[in-house]
Design a protein around this motif. Structure first.
Motif, mmCIF file in Angstrom:
data_model
loop_
_atom_site.group_PDB
_atom_site.id
_atom_site.type_symbol
_atom_site.label_atom_id
_atom_site.label_comp_id
_atom_site.label_asym_id
_atom_site.label_seq_id
_atom_site.Cartn_x
_atom_site.Cartn_y
_atom_site.Cartn_z
ATOM 1 N N HIS A 1 0.815 -1.068 0.002
ATOM 2 C CA HIS A 1 -0.064 -0.009 0.074
ATOM 3 C C HIS A 1 0.864 1.235 0.023
ATOM 4 C CE1 HIS A 1 -4.030 -1.751 0.936
ATOM 5 N NE2 HIS A 1 -3.174 -2.656 1.308
ATOM 6 N N THR A 2 0.603 2.060 -0.984
ATOM 7 C CA THR A 2 1.265 3.377 -0.952
ATOM 8 C C THR A 2 0.677 4.476 -0.070
ATOM 9 O OG1 THR A 2 1.901 2.989 -3.203
ATOM 10 C CG2 THR A 2 2.117 5.217 -2.476
ATOM 11 N N VAL A 3 1.563 5.083 0.703
ATOM 12 C CA VAL A 3 1.025 6.342 1.415
ATOM 13 C C VAL A 3 1.506 7.331 0.818
ATOM 14 C CG1 VAL A 3 1.146 7.371 3.755
ATOM 15 C CG2 VAL A 3 1.129 4.811 3.749
ATOM 16 N N ARG A 4 0.601 8.299 0.173
ATOM 17 C CA ARG A 4 1.091 9.038 -0.547
ATOM 18 C C ARG A 4 1.893 10.367 0.054
ATOM 19 N NH1 ARG A 4 -0.792 10.203 -5.495
ATOM 20 N NH2 ARG A 4 -2.412 8.904 -5.416
ATOM 21 N N GLY A 5 3.179 10.479 -0.513
ATOM 22 C CA GLY A 5 3.918 11.600 -0.086
ATOM 23 C C GLY A 5 4.715 11.037 1.063
ATOM 24 N N VAL A 6 4.529 9.883 1.361
ATOM 25 C CA VAL A 6 5.329 9.440 2.665
ATOM 26 C C VAL A 6 6.231 8.096 2.185
ATOM 27 C CG1 VAL A 6 5.233 8.673 5.065
ATOM 28 C CG2 VAL A 6 3.388 10.160 4.110
#
Length: 225
Positions: free
Chosen positions: A212-217
């Motif tokens: 899962h991508t955590v946007r900007g992190v």
């Protein structure tokens, strides 16, 4: 004890160290050349490599850089070079320790045991996240019991994330810890490898299950809900 790969071109030294380490309980394979040693390292996945720097076909430091591109196996450099100017580049290239010739098998054994303790021992436990299993000792991964065909770098990324389930890991951290590279301009490398991993896990960035991508992190590996 441990599976040791000895990369040393001097026949007398190679024979004496192999015999001494076997008497101390280790399993030992050996190679007189850099390229053969690299092949054995990738094929056999030893617990630790003892690497001579003065090899006939390739400088040992260059071989060490090649090893670090595909493996995190602990490496002890064995060398006659003992000055800081010689040893600092070796450690910067990824060596875990070094011993200066001449030395005995018992002295080398003490270094081997110390390095393996720091590395977490010779047989780290397999990791499980949902139906995903990652075995760092065998460097294999399965999903729902089926083997995943991963490149060495894909495995390293998956293993790093699986060891931190649910934790958001930044691209900077992946580049530093997995690629051993400074951050800057290489984040696309991480994106590409994550994309390849998603494909092999049977998911996409828009419909994730494990990655899962955590946007900007960053990215995290989680058990599917």
């Amino acid at each position: 004890m441990a599976d040791i790969l000895l990369i040393e071109d001097d026949v007398a030294i190679r024979t004496a160290l192999s015999r001494g380490l076997r008497e101390l309980g280790h399993a030992v394979s050996s190679s007189p050349t850099a390229l053969e040693g690299l092949r054995l390292a990738v094929q056999d996945r030893p617990d630790l490599i003892v690497l001579d720097l003065g090899l006939p076909d390739l400088d040992g430091v260059e071989l060490l850089r090649m090893l670090r591109a595909v493996s995190r196996v602990p490496v002890i450099v064995a060398t006659a070079r003992d000055g800081d100017a010689e040893m600092v580049p070796v450690l910067d290239a990824g060596a875990d320790d070094y011993v200066v010739k001449p030395f005995s098998a018992a002295q080398l054994d003490a270094r081997i045991r110390a390095v393996l303790r720091r590395a977490g021992g010779t047989a780290p436990e397999p990791l499980a996240v949902g139906a995903l299993r990652v075995d760092p000792r065998a460097r294999t991964a399965t999903l729902d019991g089926a083997s995943l065909d991963l490149t060495p770098r894909e495995f390293d990324v998956l293993h790093y994330l699986a060891a931190r389930p649910g934790e958001v890991v930044t691209k900077r951290e992946l580049l530093t810890e997995v690629w051993q590279l400074p951050y800057g301009g290489a984040d696309k490398t991480v994106d590409v490898h994550l994309s390849w991993l998603r494909r092999k896990l049977g998911e996409t960035a828009s419909e994730p299950r494990y990655l899962h991508t955590v946007r900007g992190v960053g990215v995290k590996l989680v058990e599917p809900s």
